[in-house]
Write a protein that holds these residues in place. Structure first.
Motif, PDB file in Angstrom:
ATOM      1  N   ILE A 136       0.802  -1.235   0.000  1.00 27.28           N
ATOM      2  CA  ILE A 136       0.000   0.000   0.000  1.00 27.28           C
ATOM      3  C   ILE A 136       0.827   1.273   0.000  1.00 27.28           C
ATOM      4  O   ILE A 136       0.270   2.369  -0.010  1.00 27.28           O
ATOM      5  N   GLY A 137       2.153   1.149  -0.009  1.00 27.69           N
ATOM      6  CA  GLY A 137       3.013   2.324   0.133  1.00 27.69           C
ATOM      7  C   GLY A 137       2.776   3.407  -0.894  1.00 27.69           C
ATOM      8  O   GLY A 137       2.843   4.596  -0.580  1.00 27.69           O
ATOM      9  N   ASN A 138       2.501   3.035  -2.144  1.00 24.15           N
ATOM     10  CA  ASN A 138       2.353   4.022  -3.219  1.00 24.15           C
ATOM     11  C   ASN A 138       0.914   4.486  -3.431  1.00 24.15           C
ATOM     12  O   ASN A 138       0.645   5.232  -4.371  1.00 24.15           O
ATOM     13  N   LEU A 141      -3.455   8.047   0.591  1.00 21.26           N
ATOM     14  CA  LEU A 141      -4.082   7.660   1.862  1.00 21.26           C
ATOM     15  C   LEU A 141      -5.601   7.632   1.748  1.00 21.26           C
ATOM     16  O   LEU A 141      -6.258   6.737   2.279  1.00 21.26           O
ATOM     17  N   ASP A 142      -6.149   8.617   1.044  1.00 23.23           N
ATOM     18  CA  ASP A 142      -7.604   8.732   0.972  1.00 23.23           C
ATOM     19  C   ASP A 142      -8.241   7.681   0.067  1.00 23.23           C
ATOM     20  O   ASP A 142      -9.462   7.533   0.047  1.00 23.23           O
ATOM     21  N   ASP A 143      -7.425   6.962  -0.722  1.00 22.98           N
ATOM     22  CA  ASP A 143      -7.965   5.924  -1.605  1.00 22.98           C
ATOM     23  C   ASP A 143      -8.026   4.558  -0.930  1.00 22.98           C
ATOM     24  O   ASP A 143      -8.649   3.632  -1.453  1.00 22.98           O
ATOM     25  N   LEU A 144      -7.364   4.431   0.210  1.00 24.46           N
ATOM     26  CA  LEU A 144      -7.310   3.135   0.890  1.00 24.46           C
ATOM     27  C   LEU A 144      -8.597   2.900   1.679  1.00 24.46           C
ATOM     28  O   LEU A 144      -9.048   3.768   2.425  1.00 24.46           O
ATOM     29  N   ASP A 145      -9.179   1.712   1.491  1.00 29.90           N
ATOM     30  CA  ASP A 145     -10.401   1.361   2.205  1.00 29.90           C
ATOM     31  C   ASP A 145     -10.131   0.149   3.107  1.00 29.90           C
ATOM     32  O   ASP A 145      -9.049  -0.450   3.066  1.00 29.90           O
ATOM     33  N   PRO A 146     -11.089  -0.235   3.949  1.00 30.95           N
ATOM     34  CA  PRO A 146     -10.865  -1.354   4.880  1.00 30.95           C
ATOM     35  C   PRO A 146     -10.456  -2.650   4.185  1.00 30.95           C
ATOM     36  O   PRO A 146      -9.607  -3.392   4.699  1.00 30.95           O
ATOM     37  N   GLN A 147     -11.037  -2.941   3.030  1.00 31.64           N
ATOM     38  CA  GLN A 147     -10.727  -4.192   2.330  1.00 31.64           C
ATOM     39  C   GLN A 147      -9.272  -4.205   1.852  1.00 31.64           C
ATOM     40  O   GLN A 147      -8.588  -5.232   1.947  1.00 31.64           O
ATOM     41  N   PHE A 176      -3.217   6.975   9.786  1.00 31.47           N
ATOM     42  CA  PHE A 176      -4.459   7.524   9.228  1.00 31.47           C
ATOM     43  C   PHE A 176      -4.999   8.665  10.094  1.00 31.47           C
ATOM     44  O   PHE A 176      -5.482   9.672   9.565  1.00 31.47           O
ATOM     45  N   ARG A 177      -4.908   8.527  11.397  1.00 33.15           N
ATOM     46  CA  ARG A 177      -5.371   9.605  12.268  1.00 33.15           C
ATOM     47  C   ARG A 177      -4.501  10.858  12.083  1.00 33.15           C
ATOM     48  O   ARG A 177      -4.998  11.983  12.103  1.00 33.15           O
ATOM     49  N   TYR A 178      -3.214  10.644  11.896  1.00 36.49           N
ATOM     50  CA  TYR A 178      -2.295  11.753  11.622  1.00 36.49           C
ATOM     51  C   TYR A 178      -2.658  12.396  10.282  1.00 36.49           C
ATOM     52  O   TYR A 178      -2.712  13.628  10.163  1.00 36.49           O
ATOM     53  N   GLY A 179      -2.933  11.554   9.274  1.00 38.25           N
ATOM     54  CA  GLY A 179      -3.320  12.059   7.953  1.00 38.25           C
ATOM     55  C   GLY A 179      -4.615  12.839   8.004  1.00 38.25           C
ATOM     56  O   GLY A 179      -4.764  13.873   7.332  1.00 38.25           O
ATOM     57  N   ALA A 180      -5.570  12.363   8.806  1.00 39.37           N
ATOM     58  CA  ALA A 180      -6.851  13.067   8.943  1.00 39.37           C
ATOM     59  C   ALA A 180      -6.640  14.441   9.573  1.00 39.37           C
ATOM     60  O   ALA A 180      -7.275  15.427   9.181  1.00 39.37           O
ATOM     61  N   ALA A 181      -5.723  14.510  10.535  1.00 41.73           N
ATOM     62  CA  ALA A 181      -5.431  15.792  11.179  1.00 41.73           C
ATOM     63  C   ALA A 181      -4.806  16.770  10.181  1.00 41.73           C
ATOM     64  O   ALA A 181      -5.035  17.982  10.257  1.00 41.73           O
ATOM     65  N   LEU A 182      -4.043  16.228   9.219  1.00 41.41           N
ATOM     66  CA  LEU A 182      -3.426  17.070   8.196  1.00 41.41           C
ATOM     67  C   LEU A 182      -4.397  17.412   7.067  1.00 41.41           C
ATOM     68  O   LEU A 182      -4.099  18.254   6.223  1.00 41.41           O
ATOM     69  N   GLY A 183      -5.538  16.710   7.027  1.00 41.72           N
ATOM     70  CA  GLY A 183      -6.529  16.959   5.995  1.00 41.72           C
ATOM     71  C   GLY A 183      -6.288  16.202   4.705  1.00 41.72           C
ATOM     72  O   GLY A 183      -6.864  16.552   3.674  1.00 41.72           O
ATOM     73  N   VAL A 184      -5.468  15.151   4.730  1.00 39.25           N
ATOM     74  CA  VAL A 184      -5.183  14.397   3.503  1.00 39.25           C
ATOM     75  C   VAL A 184      -6.008  13.114   3.400  1.00 39.25           C
ATOM     76  O   VAL A 184      -5.910  12.394   2.407  1.00 39.25           O
ATOM     77  N   PRO A 189      -9.550   3.717   7.935  1.00 36.64           N
ATOM     78  CA  PRO A 189     -10.199   2.481   7.477  1.00 36.64           C
ATOM     79  C   PRO A 189      -9.816   1.254   8.287  1.00 36.64           C
ATOM     80  O   PRO A 189     -10.433   0.205   8.147  1.00 36.64           O
ATOM     81  N   THR A 190      -8.811   1.377   9.153  1.00 32.60           N
ATOM     82  CA  THR A 190      -8.409   0.208   9.962  1.00 32.60           C
ATOM     83  C   THR A 190      -9.221   0.108  11.253  1.00 32.60           C
ATOM     84  O   THR A 190      -9.126  -0.895  11.956  1.00 32.60           O
ATOM     85  N   ALA A 191     -10.012   1.143  11.542  1.00 33.52           N
ATOM     86  CA  ALA A 191     -10.739   1.166  12.819  1.00 33.52           C
ATOM     87  C   ALA A 191     -11.679  -0.025  12.969  1.00 33.52           C
ATOM     88  O   ALA A 191     -11.878  -0.535  14.074  1.00 33.52           O
ATOM     89  N   ILE A 192     -12.261  -0.483  11.852  1.00 30.07           N
ATOM     90  CA  ILE A 192     -13.229  -1.581  11.938  1.00 30.07           C
ATOM     91  C   ILE A 192     -12.580  -2.954  11.748  1.00 30.07           C
ATOM     92  O   ILE A 192     -13.273  -3.961  11.686  1.00 30.07           O
TER      93      ILE A 192
END
Length: 406
Positions: A136-138, A141-147, A176-184, A189-192
């Protein structure tokens, strides 16, 4: 009149640029250098605008017309096609800058390093990123989903790395939480996914729990020939039973000789809370000996080849193997289990005092703060009792718990 391919090929360059129109706002701009560029002229908001489509023959006449038709439809929908193109390009560029690998690296190097976390913690975070990067490195962040995240974690799980998979999920969640704080990104998606991974069996570090065998180990350490810093680390570790990483990263500035306390900063502790270790007379003497064989500043237990790095994490366990103790018999981390078991079995000390000495957290913050202060005097007495008891076992004089001077 519309253009055709043959006449387009026949357009020759002139001293100045000139235009040849097709239809619906599409035209060809022929430049003095011979290049032929497709452009679309339209009006939006009462203003005339131009939108380039590329060069002929790379962009064919048919393709230029398709692009013109899409742009005309966009205008009819009340959207500026040129602005929309810029927005899409910006989104692509932003996506390249906000991939999982880029944001995770920023999280590690800026937030974690900025918070002064232990080098061992940073090393582990970088390792988690290394494990996740191939899958998933490339990806933005916003395109990654739980699956997608589950598939990446399941790959680790399939190799038998159950604990690593769970820790990578936890690391990803922080990214992801860091990314959300930055607005990216919008969410984590890992929360569930917390219940979607296999729970590994609890790992128990090999430890000696019999007093007689502990005495044998202490005598083996006395007889062990090795680098002086390693020898003293092996001698000190049983007395203070801190975690191996906390021991290796100890700094001389953290030691208060007068008060006989080693204060380990929160950034070096697993629970991220400052931990005070009372030092017995024996431990103080060992530290004085250690200071005489080191430069006396920086790391207490420096690496063999340089004072600028701590002792390797494998040094103590490798020493046990050389002494003849297998990985199923004893580990550096096992000294904590040894102390916990024998101190509790002695019946002389309050269980909370033992837990506090091991730097185990308390889920109740108020109770935890109370216990830290309330059990300090008992911990000081317990530290001295434990060192005296270890000396007794090392000499082989007795294996029964001594009475405590309460």
């Amino acid at each position: 009149m519309s253009l055709n391919v043959q006449e387009i090929k026949g357009f020759l360059p002139e001293s100045k640029p000139y235009k040849r129109y097709d239809s619906g706002g599409l035209y060809l701009l022929v430049k003095p250098n011979g290049s032929k560029l497709w452009q679309f002229k339209y009006r939006f908001g009462g203003i005339e605008k131009k939108m380039p489509f590329g060069a002929f023959p790379e962009i064919s006449l048919a393709e230029a017309r398709r692009r013109r038709d899409r742009a005309r439809t966009t205008v009819a929908d009340g959207i500026d096609p040129m602005r929309e193109r810029k927005r899409e390009k910006a989104k692509i560029r932003l996506g390249a800058e906000n991939t999982f690998a880029v944001v995770a690296s920023s999280y590690i190097e800026h937030k974690m390093v900025g918070e002064g976390l232990a080098e061992a913690t940073l090393k582990k975070a970088r390792w988690f990123l290394e494990l996740l990067t191939p899958a998933i490195g490339n990806m933005p962040l916003d395109d990654l989903d739980p699956q997608m995240m589950l598939a990446a974690l399941k790959k680790l799980e399939a190799r038998g790395n159950l604990e690593t998979a769970k820790k990578c999920r936890s690391f990803s969640s922080r990214v992801f939480r860091y990314g959300a704080a930055l607005g990216v990104c919008q969410s984590d998606p890992t929360a569930i996914l917390q219940g979607a991974l296999i729970t590994p069996k609890a790992r128990h570090y090999a430890a000696i729990l019999e007093p007689e065998k502990l005495g044998q180990l202490l005598r083996a350490i006395d007889d062990f020939e090795c680098y002086p810093v390693t020898k003293l680390a092996l001698k000190i570790a049983p007395h203070i039973f801190v975690r191996p990483g906390e021991l290796r990263h100890g700094d001389w500035s953290e030691l208060d000789w007068e008060k006989a306390i080693w204060t380990i900063p929160a950034g070096k502790m697993k629970a991220r809370r400052t931990h005070a270790v009372p030092l017995s007379r024996q431990v103080l003497e060992l530290f004085r000996e250690l200071q005489s064989v080191t430069i006396g500043t920086g790391y207490m237990f420096p690496a063999f080849h340089t004072w600028k790095r701590p002792m390797s994490e494998n040094t103590l366990n490798a020493s046990f193997r050389r002494m003849g103790f297998t990985k199923d018999e004893m580990t550096a981390h096992g000294f904590r289990s040894t102390a916990s078991t024998l101190l509790n079995e002695s019946g002389l000390w309050h269980p909370d005092a033992i837990e506090r000495a091991l730097a185990h957290g308390d889920s109740n913050a108020i109770r935890g703060a109370y216990n830290r202060g309330h059990y300090w005097d008992e911990r000081v007495r317990m530290a001295q009792w434990w060192s005296d008891y270890l000396d007794l076992l090392r000499r082989g004089e007795s294996t029964a718990p001594m009475k405590a001077d309460l």
